[in-house]
Design an enzyme around this catalytic site. Sequence first.
Site, PDB file in Angstrom:
ATOM      1  N   HIS A  86      71.377  26.116  13.573  1.00  4.80           N
ATOM      2  CA  HIS A  86      69.858  25.147  12.783  1.00  4.80           C
ATOM      3  C   HIS A  86      70.515  24.722  11.791  1.00  4.80           C
ATOM      4  O   HIS A  86      71.541  25.173  10.761  1.00  4.80           O
ATOM      5  CB  HIS A  86      69.105  26.454  12.550  1.00  4.80           C
ATOM      6  N   ASP A 165      54.164  30.768  11.984  1.00  9.61           N
ATOM      7  CA  ASP A 165      54.763  29.798  11.111  1.00  9.61           C
ATOM      8  C   ASP A 165      54.362  28.370  11.033  1.00  9.61           C
ATOM      9  O   ASP A 165      53.906  27.806   9.783  1.00  9.61           O
ATOM     10  CB  ASP A 165      56.240  29.402  11.641  1.00  9.61           C
ATOM     11  N   ARG A 172      51.621  26.528   2.983  1.00  7.17           N
ATOM     12  CA  ARG A 172      52.850  26.298   1.855  1.00  7.17           C
ATOM     13  C   ARG A 172      52.706  24.940   1.528  1.00  7.17           C
ATOM     14  O   ARG A 172      52.886  24.627   0.311  1.00  7.17           O
ATOM     15  CB  ARG A 172      53.918  26.719   2.483  1.00  7.17           C
ATOM     16  N   SER A 187      60.897  31.734   7.560  1.00  9.87           N
ATOM     17  CA  SER A 187      60.288  30.537   8.467  1.00  9.87           C
ATOM     18  C   SER A 187      61.319  30.229   9.352  1.00  9.87           C
ATOM     19  O   SER A 187      61.236  30.283  10.673  1.00  9.87           O
ATOM     20  CB  SER A 187      59.844  29.423   7.739  1.00  9.87           C
ATOM     21  N   LYS A 191      62.001  31.570  13.867  1.00 10.71           N
ATOM     22  CA  LYS A 191      62.009  30.834  15.060  1.00 10.71           C
ATOM     23  C   LYS A 191      63.377  30.969  15.796  1.00 10.71           C
ATOM     24  O   LYS A 191      63.770  30.802  16.993  1.00 10.71           O
ATOM     25  CB  LYS A 191      61.674  29.436  14.477  1.00 10.71           C
TER      26      LYS A 191
HETATM   27  N1  URA Z   1      62.343  24.542   7.785  1.00 10.04           N
HETATM   28  C1  URA Z   1      61.647  25.504   8.336  1.00 10.04           C
HETATM   29  O1  URA Z   1      61.690  25.644   9.479  1.00 10.04           O
HETATM   30  N2  URA Z   1      60.669  26.220   7.569  1.00 10.04           N
HETATM   31  C2  URA Z   1      60.724  25.862   6.367  1.00 10.04           C
HETATM   32  O2  URA Z   1      60.011  26.568   5.378  1.00 10.04           O
HETATM   33  C3  URA Z   1      61.577  24.983   5.601  1.00 10.04           C
HETATM   34  C4  URA Z   1      62.785  24.231   6.552  1.00 10.04           C
END
Ligand code: URA
Length: 434
Positions: A86, A165, A172, A187, A191
Amino acid sequence: MEDPLDLRDLVELKKQGNRLPSGAWRRLVHGVVEGRADERQVAALLMAACLRGMDEEEAFHLTMAMVESGKRLDLSSLPTPRLDKHSTGGIGDAVTLVLVPWLAACGATVVKLSGASLGFTGGTLDKLRAIPGFRTDLGAEELLRVARKVGAVIAAQGPDLVPADKRLYALRDLTSTLESPALIASSVMSKKIAAGADVIALDVKVGMGAFMPDLAAARELALLMVDIGRRAGKRVLALVSSMDQPLAGRVGYALEVEEALEVLRGELRGRLFHHCLELGAELLAAGGLCSGPGEARDLMLRQLEGGYALEVMARMIEAQGGDPRVVEEPGLLGRASEEAIVLCPQDGYLQSFDGRRFGWLVRRLAGYGAGGRPLNLAAGALMRVSLGDRVERDQVLCILRGEKPEEEVGEALSCFRVGEEPVPPPPLVLERIT
Ligand code: URA
């Protein structure tokens, strides 16, 4: 409709700076997903969490509550090691396009789910759409089928994975609480955990072309994400790496695919290549395919030079409905008809580059925000200089392609700072957490 949920007590506790227990985070997340939580209270809680902070345990509990808000991808039927990566996002970040097939060519299984693009960065899914026919909307069964057959798959994250999310992120965004490290970490990691891999590499970007402006903030985020993943039983490592300039020499959608293919063909050994080699070697070593990063690097180079990484890319493209000839014929990706050249105004050294503004500029070149029209995926920029380079008046700094590129020349020029003092090129990897 179930009873509305009153979160006032949690808001009060967090406002006073208290730790919230795991049950509180579950209550919040369930309330959000079931539509029972009052958004005003959720927003207040997010703000209190942002201002008063959350410790590692709270971040972990929030993450796991988010994971439990939806389905998990079950990769247990696929060969090990099952790797994932990621990136926290930056410009010219085409790492996924290179690394996913490359790691699979080294014997790993890589199921990579990508979300929508964030802000000024181009999303991987948009980049892949530049390949004629390529589909990213795969259901879980098809995803596993491609992964089993090819060893590599890149697809859109479906709506049933961490549904919390999407809602929390939207709130947010509205309430200016995006930048809280614990909220970002939960967040991202929710995932990654739901996506099912055993080993996860986090590519935490820092610099003017990234979301994290400084090393201290990036380090804090990296440590927190690693901690969350390890508590969840995953092997997790992180590289904190520089995004002071685009990683690829081309920024855009089709253009980044073109560059990724050049790396996979073994023709290009620039920053993108070196960064993929570093991240990939750490992942292969953590996944147990090699005794350490040194041996992993050798394996990666052998597989690249033998043409196996490119072969996996072609097979993955074909398995996902795309035209595999693209790996040898980049012309199939299309080319924007209009071009404008950005020239250097003076002699000197390239001292800094505003990647964030440049990222927005590239999105405008693609027609982003132009009344819902599809993006011009051939748009982008060809970078001709790197940080630290000696540059001369009238030297080409970059070439812009896309919609009305000449209108963006002034803005592009202002992203490059040229001065008399030489500066060293920034190192690619700033810190490793392994
Ligand atoms: N990437 C994400 O998936 N979530 C965030 O809050 C910031 C960057």
